[in-house]
Enzyme design. Structure first.
Site, PDB file in Angstrom:
ATOM      1  N   CYS A   1     -22.170  32.902 -67.341  1.00  0.00           N
ATOM      2  CA  CYS A   1     -23.710  32.093 -67.949  1.00  0.00           C
ATOM      3  C   CYS A   1     -22.995  31.569 -69.444  1.00  0.00           C
ATOM      4  O   CYS A   1     -23.606  30.620 -69.717  1.00  0.00           O
ATOM      5  CB  CYS A   1     -24.629  33.198 -68.095  1.00  0.00           C
ATOM      6  SG  CYS A   1     -25.043  33.794 -66.451  1.00  0.00           S
TER       7      CYS A   1
ATOM      8  N   ARG B   1     -28.490  30.919 -59.895  1.00  0.00           N
ATOM      9  CA  ARG B   1     -28.106  29.571 -60.727  1.00  0.00           C
ATOM     10  C   ARG B   1     -28.874  28.413 -59.866  1.00  0.00           C
ATOM     11  O   ARG B   1     -28.187  28.006 -59.104  1.00  0.00           O
ATOM     12  CB  ARG B   1     -26.624  29.505 -60.795  1.00  0.00           C
ATOM     13  CG  ARG B   1     -25.955  30.623 -61.470  1.00  0.00           C
ATOM     14  CD  ARG B   1     -24.247  30.438 -61.758  1.00  0.00           C
ATOM     15  NE  ARG B   1     -23.619  31.507 -62.026  1.00  0.00           N
ATOM     16  CZ  ARG B   1     -23.557  32.210 -63.226  1.00  0.00           C
ATOM     17  NH1 ARG B   1     -24.302  31.872 -64.141  1.00  0.00           N
ATOM     18  NH2 ARG B   1     -23.006  33.340 -63.358  1.00  0.00           N
TER      19      ARG B   1
HETATM   20  C1  BEZ Z   1     -21.695  35.850 -65.105  1.00  0.00           C
HETATM   21  O1  BEZ Z   1     -20.517  36.145 -65.216  1.00  0.00           O
HETATM   22  O2  BEZ Z   1     -22.386  35.118 -65.705  1.00  0.00           O
HETATM   23  C2  BEZ Z   1     -22.251  36.734 -64.098  1.00  0.00           C
HETATM   24  C3  BEZ Z   1     -21.546  37.314 -63.382  1.00  0.00           C
HETATM   25  C4  BEZ Z   1     -22.230  38.218 -62.109  1.00  0.00           C
HETATM   26  C5  BEZ Z   1     -23.513  38.413 -62.278  1.00  0.00           C
HETATM   27  C6  BEZ Z   1     -24.294  37.740 -63.361  1.00  0.00           C
HETATM   28  C7  BEZ Z   1     -23.805  36.941 -64.330  1.00  0.00           C
END
Ligand code: BEZ
Length: 220
Positions: free
Chosen positions: A55, A132
């Protein structure tokens, strides 16, 4: 009524071509209503959680395409199921670590109102975090495209810009965008709808593979 049916009832599927539901939300830029942006295109996107690695790379990347989106009359709006305080702290950390200012509002959807309204919760991925999503909403608040990515794959900003360019070009010139289209490429002329139109099509000066697949150049 079965439990599963009740859950389904709470999450109506948004469909392309339909008007999206309006909502009011608390954001890092204060309260907004989606309809405040009527007359502009909106890219509403969700991310699973603040202070997570993928993110963070996406937020930097969204901030980097914001100027290009503004040029195209697009308002970018982020969302996650985190508090405004968390968003503010994360945005400050991004500025500190990457030197990037996040220029768009981020919805603090703690009650999951907007996430549920837009079908951003996919329990197979997570029951508590939005996947997402990218929703492309046109100036009349019609939903024009949806992209869903899982938690572990970051989105491609070039594709989001390409999607906006393709939608706006398709609307302006009443054409369609072929696979891998990018601005400057030839576009597809809508196929003929009658036998008579089909018979004329090959004489209309387009570049045709056959009567149903013709392309043309757009003015520069
Ligand atoms: C992330 O790295 O953004 C992420 C990875 C797994 C779950 C939620 C966010």
């Amino acid at each position: 009524m079965e439990e599963k049916e009740k859950v389904e009832e709470k999450k109506p599927l948004l469909r392309l071509g339909e008007t999206v539901p309006d909502f009011e939300a608390v954001t890092t830029h204060g309260k907004i209503r989606l309809s405040d942006f009527k007359g502009k295109w909106v890219i509403l996107f969700s991310h699973p959680a603040d202070f997570t690695p993928v993110c963070t790379t996406e937020f930097v990347a969204f901030a980097q395409i914001n100027d290009e989106l503004v040029k195209r009359n697009v308002k970018l709006i982020g969302l996650s199921i985190d508090s405004t305080f968390s968003h503010i702290a994360w945005i400050r950390k991004i500025k500190e670590k990457f030197g990037i200012k996040i220029p768009f509002p981020v919805i603090a959807d703690l009650d999951m109102k907007v996430s549920n309204l837009f079908g951003m919760i996919h329990p197979g991925e997570s029951a508590t975090a939005a996947v997402r999503c990218v929703f492309a909403i046109d100036p009349e608040m019609k939903l024009r495209a949806m992209i869903y990515y899982p938690l572990n794959v970051g989105r491609n900003m070039k594709e989001i810009l390409r999607l906006v360019d393709a939608l706006q070009t398709a609307d302006k010139y009443k054409v369609a965008a072929p696979a891998n289209w990018k601005p400057g490429d030839d576009v597809i002329v809508p196929p003929p709808k009658t036998q008579e139109e089909a018979e004329k099509r090959l004489q209309e000066g387009y570049e045709c593979v056959d009567w149903f697949l013709c392309k043309k150049k757009l003015p520069p």
